[in-house]
Motif scaffolding. Structure first.
Motif, PDB file in Angstrom:
ATOM      1  N   ARG A   1      61.990  35.968  83.272  1.00  0.00           N
ATOM      2  CA  ARG A   1      61.935  35.433  81.913  1.00  0.00           C
ATOM      3  C   ARG A   1      63.281  34.870  81.484  1.00  0.00           C
ATOM      4  O   ARG A   1      63.355  33.853  80.790  1.00  0.00           O
ATOM      5  CB  ARG A   1      61.446  36.513  80.946  1.00  0.00           C
TER       6      ARG A   1
ATOM      7  N   ALA B   1      53.533  47.242  79.756  1.00  0.00           N
ATOM      8  CA  ALA B   1      54.432  46.221  80.294  1.00  0.00           C
ATOM      9  C   ALA B   1      53.774  45.381  81.388  1.00  0.00           C
ATOM     10  O   ALA B   1      54.306  44.364  81.792  1.00  0.00           O
ATOM     11  CB  ALA B   1      55.689  46.882  80.843  1.00  0.00           C
TER      12      ALA B   1
ATOM     13  N   PRO C   1      57.114  47.923  85.957  1.00  0.00           N
ATOM     14  CA  PRO C   1      55.913  48.766  85.842  1.00  0.00           C
ATOM     15  C   PRO C   1      55.257  49.044  87.196  1.00  0.00           C
ATOM     16  O   PRO C   1      54.680  50.122  87.388  1.00  0.00           O
ATOM     17  CB  PRO C   1      54.980  47.946  84.941  1.00  0.00           C
TER      18      PRO C   1
ATOM     19  N   GLU D   1      56.288  40.008  83.937  1.00  0.00           N
ATOM     20  CA  GLU D   1      56.723  41.408  83.851  1.00  0.00           C
ATOM     21  C   GLU D   1      58.218  41.564  84.134  1.00  0.00           C
ATOM     22  O   GLU D   1      58.813  42.577  83.811  1.00  0.00           O
ATOM     23  CB  GLU D   1      55.945  42.266  84.875  1.00  0.00           C
TER      24      GLU D   1
ATOM     25  N   ASP E   1      60.724  45.684  76.053  1.00  0.00           N
ATOM     26  CA  ASP E   1      61.033  47.101  75.955  1.00  0.00           C
ATOM     27  C   ASP E   1      61.502  47.627  77.311  1.00  0.00           C
ATOM     28  O   ASP E   1      60.706  48.036  78.138  1.00  0.00           O
ATOM     29  CB  ASP E   1      59.787  47.862  75.484  1.00  0.00           C
ATOM     30  N   LEU E   2      62.819  47.584  77.530  1.00  0.00           N
ATOM     31  CA  LEU E   2      63.391  47.939  78.830  1.00  0.00           C
ATOM     32  C   LEU E   2      64.605  48.837  78.642  1.00  0.00           C
ATOM     33  O   LEU E   2      65.264  48.764  77.607  1.00  0.00           O
ATOM     34  CB  LEU E   2      63.865  46.667  79.548  1.00  0.00           C
ATOM     35  N   PRO E   3      64.930  49.643  79.653  1.00  0.00           N
ATOM     36  CA  PRO E   3      66.130  50.482  79.549  1.00  0.00           C
ATOM     37  C   PRO E   3      67.419  49.684  79.754  1.00  0.00           C
ATOM     38  O   PRO E   3      68.506  50.195  79.541  1.00  0.00           O
ATOM     39  CB  PRO E   3      65.946  51.502  80.674  1.00  0.00           C
ATOM     40  N   GLN E   4      67.291  48.464  80.237  1.00  0.00           N
ATOM     41  CA  GLN E   4      68.466  47.636  80.508  1.00  0.00           C
ATOM     42  C   GLN E   4      68.369  46.307  79.766  1.00  0.00           C
ATOM     43  O   GLN E   4      67.279  45.862  79.435  1.00  0.00           O
ATOM     44  CB  GLN E   4      68.528  47.291  82.000  1.00  0.00           C
TER      45      GLN E   4
ATOM     46  N   MET F   1      51.686  34.768  85.837  1.00  0.00           N
ATOM     47  CA  MET F   1      51.427  35.796  84.822  1.00  0.00           C
ATOM     48  C   MET F   1      52.103  37.099  85.205  1.00  0.00           C
ATOM     49  O   MET F   1      52.721  37.777  84.385  1.00  0.00           O
ATOM     50  CB  MET F   1      49.914  36.060  84.696  1.00  0.00           C
ATOM     51  N   LYS F   2      51.984  37.466  86.492  1.00  0.00           N
ATOM     52  CA  LYS F   2      52.581  38.706  86.988  1.00  0.00           C
ATOM     53  C   LYS F   2      54.106  38.657  86.831  1.00  0.00           C
ATOM     54  O   LYS F   2      54.735  39.660  86.493  1.00  0.00           O
ATOM     55  CB  LYS F   2      52.179  38.896  88.454  1.00  0.00           C
TER      56      LYS F   2
ATOM     57  N   ARG G   1      65.841  48.806  89.683  1.00  0.00           N
ATOM     58  CA  ARG G   1      64.826  48.819  90.737  1.00  0.00           C
ATOM     59  C   ARG G   1      63.495  49.406  90.274  1.00  0.00           C
ATOM     60  O   ARG G   1      62.444  48.939  90.669  1.00  0.00           O
ATOM     61  CB  ARG G   1      65.290  49.681  91.914  1.00  0.00           C
TER      62      ARG G   1
ATOM     63  N   ARG H   1      44.479  29.112  91.103  1.00  0.00           N
ATOM     64  CA  ARG H   1      44.187  30.467  90.639  1.00  0.00           C
ATOM     65  C   ARG H   1      45.293  31.446  91.037  1.00  0.00           C
ATOM     66  O   ARG H   1      45.774  32.238  90.237  1.00  0.00           O
ATOM     67  CB  ARG H   1      42.895  30.965  91.282  1.00  0.00           C
ATOM     68  N   GLU H   2      45.681  31.375  92.305  1.00  0.00           N
ATOM     69  CA  GLU H   2      46.715  32.300  92.793  1.00  0.00           C
ATOM     70  C   GLU H   2      48.056  32.066  92.101  1.00  0.00           C
ATOM     71  O   GLU H   2      48.760  33.012  91.765  1.00  0.00           O
ATOM     72  CB  GLU H   2      46.903  32.157  94.309  1.00  0.00           C
TER      73      GLU H   2
ATOM     74  N   GLU I   1      72.593  43.046  85.101  1.00  0.00           N
ATOM     75  CA  GLU I   1      71.790  43.895  84.218  1.00  0.00           C
ATOM     76  C   GLU I   1      72.604  45.143  83.939  1.00  0.00           C
ATOM     77  O   GLU I   1      73.237  45.679  84.843  1.00  0.00           O
ATOM     78  CB  GLU I   1      70.486  44.359  84.885  1.00  0.00           C
TER      79      GLU I   1
ATOM     80  N   ARG J   1      72.708  44.305  96.302  1.00  0.00           N
ATOM     81  CA  ARG J   1      71.467  43.565  96.350  1.00  0.00           C
ATOM     82  C   ARG J   1      71.639  42.291  97.135  1.00  0.00           C
ATOM     83  O   ARG J   1      72.618  41.605  97.012  1.00  0.00           O
ATOM     84  CB  ARG J   1      71.100  43.208  94.950  1.00  0.00           C
ATOM     85  N   TRP J   2      70.654  41.980  97.932  1.00  0.00           N
ATOM     86  CA  TRP J   2      70.677  40.688  98.603  1.00  0.00           C
ATOM     87  C   TRP J   2      69.919  39.738  97.734  1.00  0.00           C
ATOM     88  O   TRP J   2      68.723  39.646  97.801  1.00  0.00           O
ATOM     89  CB  TRP J   2      69.978  40.779  99.952  1.00  0.00           C
TER      90      TRP J   2
ATOM     91  N   PRO K   1      41.992  37.380  87.649  1.00  0.00           N
ATOM     92  CA  PRO K   1      41.822  37.723  86.233  1.00  0.00           C
ATOM     93  C   PRO K   1      40.340  37.666  85.848  1.00  0.00           C
ATOM     94  O   PRO K   1      39.631  36.724  86.205  1.00  0.00           O
ATOM     95  CB  PRO K   1      42.635  36.637  85.518  1.00  0.00           C
TER      96      PRO K   1
ATOM     97  N   VAL L   1      43.361  37.727  93.900  1.00  0.00           N
ATOM     98  CA  VAL L   1      44.339  36.667  94.132  1.00  0.00           C
ATOM     99  C   VAL L   1      45.328  37.069  95.217  1.00  0.00           C
ATOM    100  O   VAL L   1      46.089  36.240  95.719  1.00  0.00           O
ATOM    101  CB  VAL L   1      45.099  36.263  92.847  1.00  0.00           C
TER     102      VAL L   1
ATOM    103  N   ALA M   1      48.006  33.316  88.492  1.00  0.00           N
ATOM    104  CA  ALA M   1      48.081  34.779  88.459  1.00  0.00           C
ATOM    105  C   ALA M   1      49.497  35.244  88.782  1.00  0.00           C
ATOM    106  O   ALA M   1      50.044  36.155  88.137  1.00  0.00           O
ATOM    107  CB  ALA M   1      47.089  35.373  89.457  1.00  0.00           C
TER     108      ALA M   1
ATOM    109  N   LYS N   1      51.181  42.815  83.145  1.00  0.00           N
ATOM    110  CA  LYS N   1      50.442  41.638  82.695  1.00  0.00           C
ATOM    111  C   LYS N   1      49.173  41.430  83.498  1.00  0.00           C
ATOM    112  O   LYS N   1      48.293  40.696  83.101  1.00  0.00           O
ATOM    113  CB  LYS N   1      51.318  40.375  82.840  1.00  0.00           C
ATOM    114  N   LEU N   2      49.142  42.014  84.687  1.00  0.00           N
ATOM    115  CA  LEU N   2      47.995  41.820  85.570  1.00  0.00           C
ATOM    116  C   LEU N   2      47.841  43.103  86.375  1.00  0.00           C
ATOM    117  O   LEU N   2      48.826  43.626  86.878  1.00  0.00           O
ATOM    118  CB  LEU N   2      48.292  40.646  86.508  1.00  0.00           C
TER     119      LEU N   2
ATOM    120  N   SER O   1      62.691  49.474  85.202  1.00  0.00           N
ATOM    121  CA  SER O   1      62.369  48.233  84.492  1.00  0.00           C
ATOM    122  C   SER O   1      61.144  47.535  85.054  1.00  0.00           C
ATOM    123  O   SER O   1      60.821  46.436  84.632  1.00  0.00           O
ATOM    124  CB  SER O   1      63.557  47.261  84.558  1.00  0.00           C
TER     125      SER O   1
ATOM    126  N   ARG P   1      41.664  27.436  94.640  1.00  0.00           N
ATOM    127  CA  ARG P   1      42.164  28.772  94.983  1.00  0.00           C
ATOM    128  C   ARG P   1      43.672  28.825  94.775  1.00  0.00           C
ATOM    129  O   ARG P   1      44.220  29.791  94.235  1.00  0.00           O
ATOM    130  CB  ARG P   1      41.809  29.093  96.445  1.00  0.00           C
TER     131      ARG P   1
ATOM    132  N   ARG Q   1      67.660  51.975  87.228  1.00  0.00           N
ATOM    133  CA  ARG Q   1      67.048  51.240  86.104  1.00  0.00           C
ATOM    134  C   ARG Q   1      66.546  49.888  86.556  1.00  0.00           C
ATOM    135  O   ARG Q   1      65.459  49.464  86.189  1.00  0.00           O
ATOM    136  CB  ARG Q   1      68.077  51.037  84.975  1.00  0.00           C
TER     137      ARG Q   1
END
Lengths: 440, 451
Positions: free
Chosen positions: B166, A260, A157, B161, B264-267, B157-158, A152, B150-151, B335, B5-6, A338, A314, B154, A262-263, A155, B147, A150
């Motif tokens: 978060r 899920a 995308p 996920e 919306d996650l399984p964990q 934003m990524k 790795r 911009r990077e 988690e 996990r490391w 983007p 990017v 982005a 975002k980019l 959760s 640049r 779950r």
């Protein structure tokens, strides 16, 4: 190839005057176990890595995740060490331990002060044949593995897409299956499956023990023989049959929409040979150098063109490992800036790939890539873990690690601009590609 | 697939906390110190086994010094560090580095800006030339900055996920309120886009100065050679001290807050945190031992035993503390599948309570101390680890006998000390709790999810 590590001992001879005082010894015990000992004196520390030649590629349909599940169970008790005691015994002596499973192998390591090496050898020998697989431990550890999946994959995308991408690209090759297993198949594994797997593959003649660090080689050899020589070989080992490099006459495409994400994320793969494929082995080095020129770092072609000059992305990378037991994917990956149309980015990426087949790379680019690879190898030699990893990764594919170490810089330097053009033209063809796209 | 996990945090911390101690008398004999003309402190750990050199440089000027409306200034200053200097624009500069196999980059942390450089010893001259230019004559060209922005935007934003990202973003402001440690080191899309090149130039000039700069060098270079390199290449370093004030101590004792983020996650991702301790706190060693007992690395901690080994509720569960100039955070993270979130929270709560109520057993304490003292050669078995650790020892003024004293200070920690520090830090009602997942978990007894 392994960006961070391959090659070295001689690399150092060639590069600079002083050499590392690395003395090594290779043994084959009567029961078939392969042993490599390397003395490295920098710190009073030693690492043992026990490599078993069994991974997800050996699993049968419906049993995905079996090798990885067994890896977890290898810490859950033997006839002499109770469940959950393994790591405690090592921690009490100031040591660290862990393990990892891949498509090709399962590897266990223990790192601790040199004067405690006997503990590591004793514990590895004990769990090679003495594992007690119990229902109670299995139930709880199976839940842990589901949580691992779950966290790795389920959760994330990008990982969900990559799992489908591998299915598309590898087709009926066992590399198409996830190492950790599908959730349904993890849940369906039984204690009996594990016993069969353990009895079938955990034997001295399917194992390579690598020990690197500050130690006396005679003394270590004596201990290794004491603990491992009495074990009986397994008579009937069977490994996955290696598949030939596939012919692919039209491109494949996977498009995934996932709310899920975002980019968007773009990935592509081409089937290419590896070091382990004797017929094509000579192509592994050119592919490695090519991957650096094309997409490793800020001065690579993909970075320069896609990000700096054309402002389409990017991030943009190329990747090749070269270490797999079977053929593998040479990959490209990118994230669009983007607002940029993925089609436009894709077109530009493929133009760069085609250019490699159309014209030769410059002498400076070639030299820069080779210098970088060889420097990385010297840096890797600073770590006993990486030295051990490289030896084990070669041995597990039945390759001679020594030749690899000693010849690495020479082989990298021997790659010519023509070689790169040739492998680009042969493998990175438009009809051989699989593209994967993830978007919101 | 690793069985464990490391976590980068874990790795960093292990270096930091128990890290610095290396028992290698031979190594230590070769440690030499000197100052550059501009007042930078240099420490050399000479070792000629491999033909390579690792350099780590620390200066004050991390994200804690960002303007409050422009989080990310220190981070972007670090990002711009290898984007060209002197006569060489970004592409030419980086091409030269790659041609010689040199890696040179900077990074921002909360207190510090940190530079790392790795080179073959045969290319020392080239490497120090690039380093010296980056420190004293950075280009900071607009095209590269744009640049970079911009990077970074982005990338941020990524990252949205990822539930762990978060959770972390939400937790720090709960722990720290208005304190500068509340701000994310790498900023957020809005703050990054407010930053100007003038901010970067100002920050670069303020941070990269001789006084206070610590340069740790490990590997194949002699003292004479290093002195000569620093004299020539760092001659233009500003010799006047910077103006960064000490970081204020964060307020402790605030009542914790619970916050849920729906994804919306399984964990469900659980992240708990409180204000911890500073680098020079007298409880530092007791805290190191307590953290190892509660949720330290390896599979032997109480949290791992209760939540992973006994019940299979999580793949990994860890506690960690980051001792900084000011009071750094103490956190717990894991988690677990959505249905188990409440159970996991209440088990964490039990373990916290247990440590404050009951003294740790003698045997458990002895084992943990054996692990901490016994594993320290492992933390310093490479040139990168040596340079990294020594840069922190000197920057945080831990004293050159720090490594010698470390084992005895760990051994001196008593059952009483562990309980005292547990009562000081692990008080349940002060924990902030962030959960990310399908639904906000509730405890069976109707309590708030705050432990």
């Amino acid at each position: 190839m392994w960006r961070v590590s391959l090659g070295l001992i001689l690399g150092i001879f060639l590069l600079s005057t002083p050499l590392m005082a690395m003395e090594s010894r290779e043994l084959r015990l009567d029961n078939g176990m392969s042993v490599v000992l390397v003395r490295e004196n920098k710190a009073p520390v030693v690492v043992t890595q026990m490599w078993y030649k069994v991974g997800s590629m050996d699993e049968t349909l419906g049993k995905s995740g079996l090798s990885h599940m067994l890896e977890h169970m290898m810490f859950q008790g033997t006839k002499t060490v109770p469940p959950e005691e393994f790591s405690k015994l090592i921690a009490r002596e100031g040591g660290e331990d862990n393990a990892s499973t891949s498509s090709d192998y399962t590897m266990y390591y223990i790192k601790l002060a040199s004067d405690r090496i006997e503990l590591a050898l004793r514990l590895e020998a004990d769990r090679m044949r003495g594992l007690q697989l119990e229902e109670k431990e299995f139930k709880s550890e199976n839940l842990v593995v589901r949580e691992e999946r779950r966290v790795r994959t389920d959760s994330d995308p990008n990982q969900r897409m990559m799992e489908k991408f591998r299915q598309t690209a590898y087709g009926d090759h066992p590399y198409a299956r996830p190492v950790i297993g599908t959730m349904a198949e993890i849940e369906a594994l039984t204690l009996n499956d594990l016993k069969t797997w353990y009895n079938g593959y955990y034997a001295p003649n399917n194992a390579t023990l690598v020990v690197v660090g500050n130690m006396d080689l005679d003394q270590t050899e004596k201990l290794v023989r004491h603990y491992f020589a009495p074990m009986a070989a397994h008579p009937g080992l069977t490994h996955a049959v290696l598949k030939d490099l596939p012919s692919q006459d039209s491109p494949r495409r996977l498009e995934v929409s996932d709310k899920a994400t975002k980019l968007p994320y773009w990935v592509a793969g081409y089937a290419v040979p590896t070091l382990a494929m004797s017929e094509w082995m000579q192509d592994a080095f050119p592919l490695d150098v090519l991957s650096v020129i094309l997409g490793n770092g800020n001065t690579s072609r993909l970075h320069q063109r896609m990000i700096r000059e054309r402002g389409l992305a990017v991030s943009a990378h190329a990747g090749y490992s070269g270490f797999s037991r079977s053929w593998e994917l040479f990959t490209l990956s990118a994230m669009p800036k983007p607002g940029v149309d993925l089609k436009e980015l894709e077109k530009a990426l493929f133009e760069e790939v085609s250019r490699l087949a159309e014209e030769q790379v410059s002498a400076r680019e070639l030299e820069k890539a080779c210098n970088g690879l060889i420097a990385e190898h010297v840096y890797a030699m600073d770590s006993i873990d990486r030295i051990a990893w490289l030896i084990g990764r070669m041995r597990v594919n039945d390759l001679d690690w020594r030749i690899m170490f000693e010849e690495y810089p020479r082989r990298v330097r021997a790659v010519t601009a023509q070689d790169i053009q040739r492998v680009a033209a042969q493998y990175l063809r438009p009809e051989r590609v699989t593209v994967g796209i993830l978007q919101p | 697939m690793n069985r464990r996990r490391w976590q980068w945090v874990g790795l960093l911390l292990s270096l930091w906390i128990m890290g610095f101690q290396l028992a290698l008398a031979t190594e230590r004999d070769k440690i030499r110190q000197f100052s550059t003309t501009a007042g930078a402190g240099v420490i050399l750990i000479e070792n000629h086994v491999n033909p390579m050199v690792e350099v780590r440089i620390l200066v004050r000027g991390g994200s804690a010094y960002d303007p409050s409306d422009r989080a990310g200034v220190a981070y972007m200053t670090a990002w711009m560090f290898n984007e060209g200097a002197g006569e060489l624009n970004s592409t030419t500069f980086q091409e030269r580095l790659h041609y010689y196999g040199i890696s040179l980059a900077a990074n921002a942390h909360q207190d510090t800006l940190e530079i790392s450089m790795t080179t073959l010893s045969e290319h020392l001259e080239e490497a120090w030339t690039r380093l010296g230019e980056s420190l004293t004559q950075p280009r900071l060209d607009p095209v590269d900055f744009q640049r970079g922005v911009r990077e970074r935007v982005a990338e941020l934003m990524k990252s949205e996920e990822e539930p762990a990202f978060r959770a972390g973003r939400a937790l720090y402001p709960l722990i720290y309120g208005d304190h500068p440690y509340a701000r994310p080191v790498n900023g957020n899309p809005e703050s990054i886009q407010k930053i100007t090149l003038a901010d970067i130039r100002r920050h670069h000039i303020a941070a990269f100065r001789g006084p206070g700069m610590v340069i740790a060098v490990a590997g194949d270079v002699t003292l004479e050679k290093l002195q000569e390199l620093t004299t020539r290449h760092l001659a233009k370093l500003n010799p006047l001290p910077g103006q960064f004030p000490p970081i204020p101590q964060a307020v402790t004792g605030k009542k914790g807050v619970a916050h849920h983020i729906e994804m919306d996650l399984p964990q469900t991702t659980l992240r708990l945190g409180v204000v911890g301790i500073s680098r020079d706190d007298p409880d530092f060693y007791a805290m190191t031992v307590m953290n190892q007992i509660l949720g330290g690395g390896g599979l032997t901690s109480r949290l791992t035993n209760s939540i992973r080994e006994q019940r299979g509720l999580a793949y990994g569960i860890f506690s960690h503390f980051s001792p900084l100039s000011g009071r750094g955070p103490f956190q717990i993270s894991t988690e677990t599948k959505t249905e188990s979130a409440s159970e996991a929270l209440s088990l964490i709560r039990q373990e916290l309570t247990q440590l404050t109520r009951e003294r740790v057993g003698e045997e458990e304490l002895r084992d943990v101390k054996r692990y901490l003292t016994g594993s320290f050669p492992l933390q310093l078995d490479g040139l990168d680890k040596l340079a990294e650790s020594w840069s922190r020892i000197v920057f945080y003024q831990r004293g050159l006998d720090y490594l010698d004293k470390w084992p005895e200070r760990i051994r001196a920690v008593t059952q009483k000390d562990v309980q005292r520090v547990s009562r000081r830090i692990l008080e349940i009602k002060r924990f902030n709790v962030v959960t990310v997942g399908k639904q906000k978990p509730e405890l069976a007894n109707g309590d708030d999810i705050r432990p």
